[in-house]
Design a protein around this motif. Sequence first.
Motif, PDB file in Angstrom:
ATOM      1  N   PRO A  22      -3.136  -0.589  10.225  1.00 16.32           N
ATOM      2  CA  PRO A  22      -3.682   0.373  11.187  1.00 16.32           C
ATOM      3  C   PRO A  22      -3.750  -0.236  12.589  1.00 16.32           C
ATOM      4  O   PRO A  22      -4.048  -1.423  12.743  1.00 16.32           O
ATOM      5  N   ARG A  23      -3.476   0.576  13.580  1.00 19.03           N
ATOM      6  CA  ARG A  23      -3.418   0.048  14.945  1.00 19.03           C
ATOM      7  C   ARG A  23      -4.717  -0.599  15.381  1.00 19.03           C
ATOM      8  O   ARG A  23      -4.711  -1.671  15.998  1.00 19.03           O
ATOM      9  N   HIS A  24      -5.830   0.072  15.089  1.00 21.96           N
ATOM     10  CA  HIS A  24      -7.097  -0.491  15.527  1.00 21.96           C
ATOM     11  C   HIS A  24      -7.377  -1.821  14.845  1.00 21.96           C
ATOM     12  O   HIS A  24      -7.955  -2.735  15.452  1.00 21.96           O
ATOM     13  N   ARG A  25      -6.941  -1.956  13.581  1.00 25.23           N
ATOM     14  CA  ARG A  25      -7.159  -3.218  12.869  1.00 25.23           C
ATOM     15  C   ARG A  25      -6.251  -4.312  13.424  1.00 25.23           C
ATOM     16  O   ARG A  25      -6.686  -5.461  13.590  1.00 25.23           O
ATOM     17  N   LEU A  26      -5.016  -3.973  13.698  1.00 31.56           N
ATOM     18  CA  LEU A  26      -4.088  -4.962  14.242  1.00 31.56           C
ATOM     19  C   LEU A  26      -4.612  -5.516  15.562  1.00 31.56           C
ATOM     20  O   LEU A  26      -4.626  -6.729  15.779  1.00 31.56           O
ATOM     21  N   LEU A  27      -5.056  -4.615  16.447  1.00 31.39           N
ATOM     22  CA  LEU A  27      -5.566  -5.050  17.744  1.00 31.39           C
ATOM     23  C   LEU A  27      -6.833  -5.882  17.568  1.00 31.39           C
ATOM     24  O   LEU A  27      -7.009  -6.908  18.239  1.00 31.39           O
ATOM     25  N   ARG A  28      -7.696  -5.463  16.664  1.00 28.86           N
ATOM     26  CA  ARG A  28      -8.948  -6.193  16.447  1.00 28.86           C
ATOM     27  C   ARG A  28      -8.684  -7.579  15.888  1.00 28.86           C
ATOM     28  O   ARG A  28      -9.266  -8.566  16.354  1.00 28.86           O
ATOM     29  N   GLN A  29      -7.813  -7.683  14.883  1.00 30.39           N
ATOM     30  CA  GLN A  29      -7.519  -8.980  14.275  1.00 30.39           C
ATOM     31  C   GLN A  29      -6.881  -9.923  15.284  1.00 30.39           C
ATOM     32  O   GLN A  29      -7.217 -11.105  15.349  1.00 30.39           O
ATOM     33  N   LYS A  30      -5.955  -9.389  16.069  1.00 31.95           N
ATOM     34  CA  LYS A  30      -5.296 -10.200  17.090  1.00 31.95           C
ATOM     35  C   LYS A  30      -6.307 -10.683  18.126  1.00 31.95           C
ATOM     36  O   LYS A  30      -6.269 -11.844  18.563  1.00 31.95           O
ATOM     37  N   ALA A  31      -7.218  -9.801  18.540  1.00 29.98           N
ATOM     38  CA  ALA A  31      -8.215 -10.161  19.548  1.00 29.98           C
ATOM     39  C   ALA A  31      -9.186 -11.206  19.004  1.00 29.98           C
ATOM     40  O   ALA A  31      -9.566 -12.143  19.718  1.00 29.98           O
ATOM     41  N   ILE A  32      -9.584 -11.059  17.744  1.00 28.39           N
ATOM     42  CA  ILE A  32     -10.518 -12.026  17.144  1.00 28.39           C
ATOM     43  C   ILE A  32      -9.886 -13.415  17.077  1.00 28.39           C
ATOM     44  O   ILE A  32     -10.512 -14.420  17.435  1.00 28.39           O
ATOM     45  N   LEU A  57     -10.196  -0.113  27.531  1.00 28.32           N
ATOM     46  CA  LEU A  57      -8.916   0.356  28.074  1.00 28.32           C
ATOM     47  C   LEU A  57      -7.757  -0.138  27.208  1.00 28.32           C
ATOM     48  O   LEU A  57      -6.786   0.593  26.975  1.00 28.32           O
ATOM     49  N   ALA A  58      -7.860  -1.376  26.733  1.00 25.80           N
ATOM     50  CA  ALA A  58      -6.814  -1.921  25.869  1.00 25.80           C
ATOM     51  C   ALA A  58      -6.720  -1.143  24.559  1.00 25.80           C
ATOM     52  O   ALA A  58      -5.619  -0.821  24.091  1.00 25.80           O
ATOM     53  N   ALA A  59      -7.876  -0.833  23.970  1.00 29.92           N
ATOM     54  CA  ALA A  59      -7.888  -0.082  22.715  1.00 29.92           C
ATOM     55  C   ALA A  59      -7.306   1.308  22.906  1.00 29.92           C
ATOM     56  O   ALA A  59      -6.535   1.798  22.073  1.00 29.92           O
ATOM     57  N   ARG A  60      -7.674   1.949  24.005  1.00 32.12           N
ATOM     58  CA  ARG A  60      -7.176   3.298  24.287  1.00 32.12           C
ATOM     59  C   ARG A  60      -5.670   3.280  24.534  1.00 32.12           C
ATOM     60  O   ARG A  60      -4.936   4.117  24.034  1.00 32.12           O
ATOM     61  N   ARG A  61      -5.209   2.287  25.284  1.00 32.00           N
ATOM     62  CA  ARG A  61      -3.788   2.195  25.599  1.00 32.00           C
ATOM     63  C   ARG A  61      -2.967   1.910  24.343  1.00 32.00           C
ATOM     64  O   ARG A  61      -1.911   2.503  24.127  1.00 32.00           O
ATOM     65  N   PHE A  62      -3.453   1.013  23.494  1.00 34.44           N
ATOM     66  CA  PHE A  62      -2.693   0.640  22.305  1.00 34.44           C
ATOM     67  C   PHE A  62      -2.663   1.774  21.281  1.00 34.44           C
ATOM     68  O   PHE A  62      -1.703   1.912  20.523  1.00 34.44           O
ATOM     69  N   ALA A  63      -3.720   2.592  21.267  1.00 31.68           N
ATOM     70  CA  ALA A  63      -3.789   3.694  20.305  1.00 31.68           C
ATOM     71  C   ALA A  63      -2.703   4.727  20.556  1.00 31.68           C
ATOM     72  O   ALA A  63      -2.270   5.431  19.634  1.00 31.68           O
ATOM     73  N   SER A  91      -1.534  -7.051  27.883  1.00 33.84           N
ATOM     74  CA  SER A  91      -0.671  -7.379  26.753  1.00 33.84           C
ATOM     75  C   SER A  91      -0.212  -6.133  26.011  1.00 33.84           C
ATOM     76  O   SER A  91       0.921  -6.072  25.525  1.00 33.84           O
ATOM     77  N   VAL A  92      -1.098  -5.131  25.894  1.00 33.85           N
ATOM     78  CA  VAL A  92      -0.713  -3.895  25.203  1.00 33.85           C
ATOM     79  C   VAL A  92       0.031  -2.950  26.135  1.00 33.85           C
ATOM     80  O   VAL A  92       0.546  -1.915  25.687  1.00 33.85           O
ATOM     81  N   SER A  93       0.092  -3.291  27.414  1.00 32.44           N
ATOM     82  CA  SER A  93       0.735  -2.422  28.400  1.00 32.44           C
ATOM     83  C   SER A  93       2.143  -2.854  28.755  1.00 32.44           C
ATOM     84  O   SER A  93       2.856  -2.134  29.459  1.00 32.44           O
ATOM     85  N   THR A  94       2.558  -4.030  28.293  1.00 33.12           N
ATOM     86  CA  THR A  94       3.875  -4.546  28.636  1.00 33.12           C
ATOM     87  C   THR A  94       4.482  -5.255  27.439  1.00 33.12           C
ATOM     88  O   THR A  94       3.768  -5.653  26.503  1.00 33.12           O
ATOM     89  N   ASP A  95       5.807  -5.404  27.463  1.00 32.79           N
ATOM     90  CA  ASP A  95       6.511  -6.142  26.427  1.00 32.79           C
ATOM     91  C   ASP A  95       6.829  -7.568  26.881  1.00 32.79           C
ATOM     92  O   ASP A  95       7.514  -8.302  26.172  1.00 32.79           O
ATOM     93  N   ALA A  96       6.358  -7.945  28.065  1.00 32.72           N
ATOM     94  CA  ALA A  96       6.633  -9.269  28.625  1.00 32.72           C
ATOM     95  C   ALA A  96       5.374 -10.132  28.559  1.00 32.72           C
ATOM     96  O   ALA A  96       4.439  -9.902  29.340  1.00 32.72           O
ATOM     97  N   PRO A  97       5.302 -11.096  27.660  1.00 31.61           N
ATOM     98  CA  PRO A  97       4.109 -11.947  27.549  1.00 31.61           C
ATOM     99  C   PRO A  97       3.756 -12.661  28.849  1.00 31.61           C
ATOM    100  O   PRO A  97       2.584 -12.739  29.225  1.00 31.61           O
ATOM    101  N   LEU A  98       4.763 -13.178  29.540  1.00 35.60           N
ATOM    102  CA  LEU A  98       4.499 -13.873  30.797  1.00 35.60           C
ATOM    103  C   LEU A  98       3.912 -12.938  31.838  1.00 35.60           C
ATOM    104  O   LEU A  98       3.096 -13.354  32.671  1.00 35.60           O
ATOM    105  N   GLY A  99       4.303 -11.670  31.799  1.00 33.92           N
ATOM    106  CA  GLY A  99       3.754 -10.696  32.732  1.00 33.92           C
ATOM    107  C   GLY A  99       2.282 -10.456  32.476  1.00 33.92           C
ATOM    108  O   GLY A  99       1.479 -10.361  33.418  1.00 33.92           O
ATOM    109  N   ALA A 100       1.904 -10.372  31.195  1.00 37.96           N
ATOM    110  CA  ALA A 100       0.498 -10.148  30.852  1.00 37.96           C
ATOM    111  C   ALA A 100      -0.351 -11.360  31.204  1.00 37.96           C
ATOM    112  O   ALA A 100      -1.422 -11.240  31.806  1.00 37.96           O
ATOM    113  N   VAL A 101       0.129 -12.542  30.838  1.00 37.87           N
ATOM    114  CA  VAL A 101      -0.612 -13.774  31.132  1.00 37.87           C
ATOM    115  C   VAL A 101      -0.692 -14.000  32.635  1.00 37.87           C
ATOM    116  O   VAL A 101      -1.772 -14.265  33.187  1.00 37.87           O
ATOM    117  N   GLY A 102       0.465 -13.879  33.306  1.00 38.27           N
ATOM    118  CA  GLY A 102       0.504 -14.097  34.746  1.00 38.27           C
ATOM    119  C   GLY A 102      -0.326 -13.097  35.518  1.00 38.27           C
ATOM    120  O   GLY A 102      -0.976 -13.439  36.505  1.00 38.27           O
TER     121      GLY A 102
END
Length: 309
Positions: free
Chosen positions: A144-154, A297-303, A223-234
């Motif tokens: 489930p999307r909410h679980r994936l995001l939660r597990q990754k965030a934890i 916002l991250a949860a809403r965007r990823f959903a 991170s949930v808004s882009t496919d580029a990890p460096l873009g999210a981190v940067g």
Amino acid sequence: MSNNNGVHTDPAALTELSDVASHEHAEVGPDGAVAGYRADRTLRLGVELKRQLKRRRTQLLLGFVALLPFILVIAFEIGSANPNRRSGGFVDLATASAPNFVVLALFVAGGFLLPMIVALFFGDTIASESSWSSLKYLLAMPVPRHRLLRQKAIVSGLLSIAALVLLPLVSLAVGVIWYGAGDAISPTGDSVTFSQSLLAMVFATLYIIIQLAWVAGLALFLSVSTDAPLGAVGGAVIVAIVSQILDQITALEGLRDYLPTHFGYAWIDLISTDIDWTQMVNGILSAVIYGTVFFLLAARRFATKDVTS
């Protein structure tokens, strides 16, 4: 690693997908789900944490954090630090005792390194799966999307906390060996006993962890808004740097209180015989508000994110 089609994948991520094959010929229930399927058993924390710990970037980052105190010691050995100095800035007092050395390590790392560490763990977590084209397979397991995001965030949070705790622990051990377990001395001349300074360092570390929650939330949102990890981190790191720059402009006056980095160094008040908790309370409140907004916002965007392409 890349497959025959030239698509890059994370080798560790493939272990999570093996469960799909085992259910190919499994019985399907009336609700369309595979018999025995339980959403709460997908993407377990232990599996995800093990994956992340095996990644080279995690190992190198934690290794650098542990190495930083030794680099500082070498710098002081080469330089002309005076351990008998009883006044001055944090750099001048760094070699006075182990607690002062810990304060310096947190002080020099707080401006860029610590926010970058948190941004790296949270900004890379979802965007890297997208860049490897493995995100849609994780959701197809199905997780489930909410679980994936939660597990990754934890897991990202646990790794960030590990790095943020590792720095003062190693710094304290190195400081005791090189400079002794003396009193902590503040730039104002206050002297705090070694035992009291240890407690202050614990509170300082907890404060830094909470204060950087806004960086974690922003990096996860990117991170949930882009496919580029460096873009999210940067992106998260750049926001932190810009906020610090704006905080130096005194002409902004009271507006600086609303910057997420304004209270970043409020923990320094702990190295005092008369602690003022006002700045730290404000810093915690600011970080919690910003962090909560960004996480929501991250949860809403990823959903609603399209991960089929």
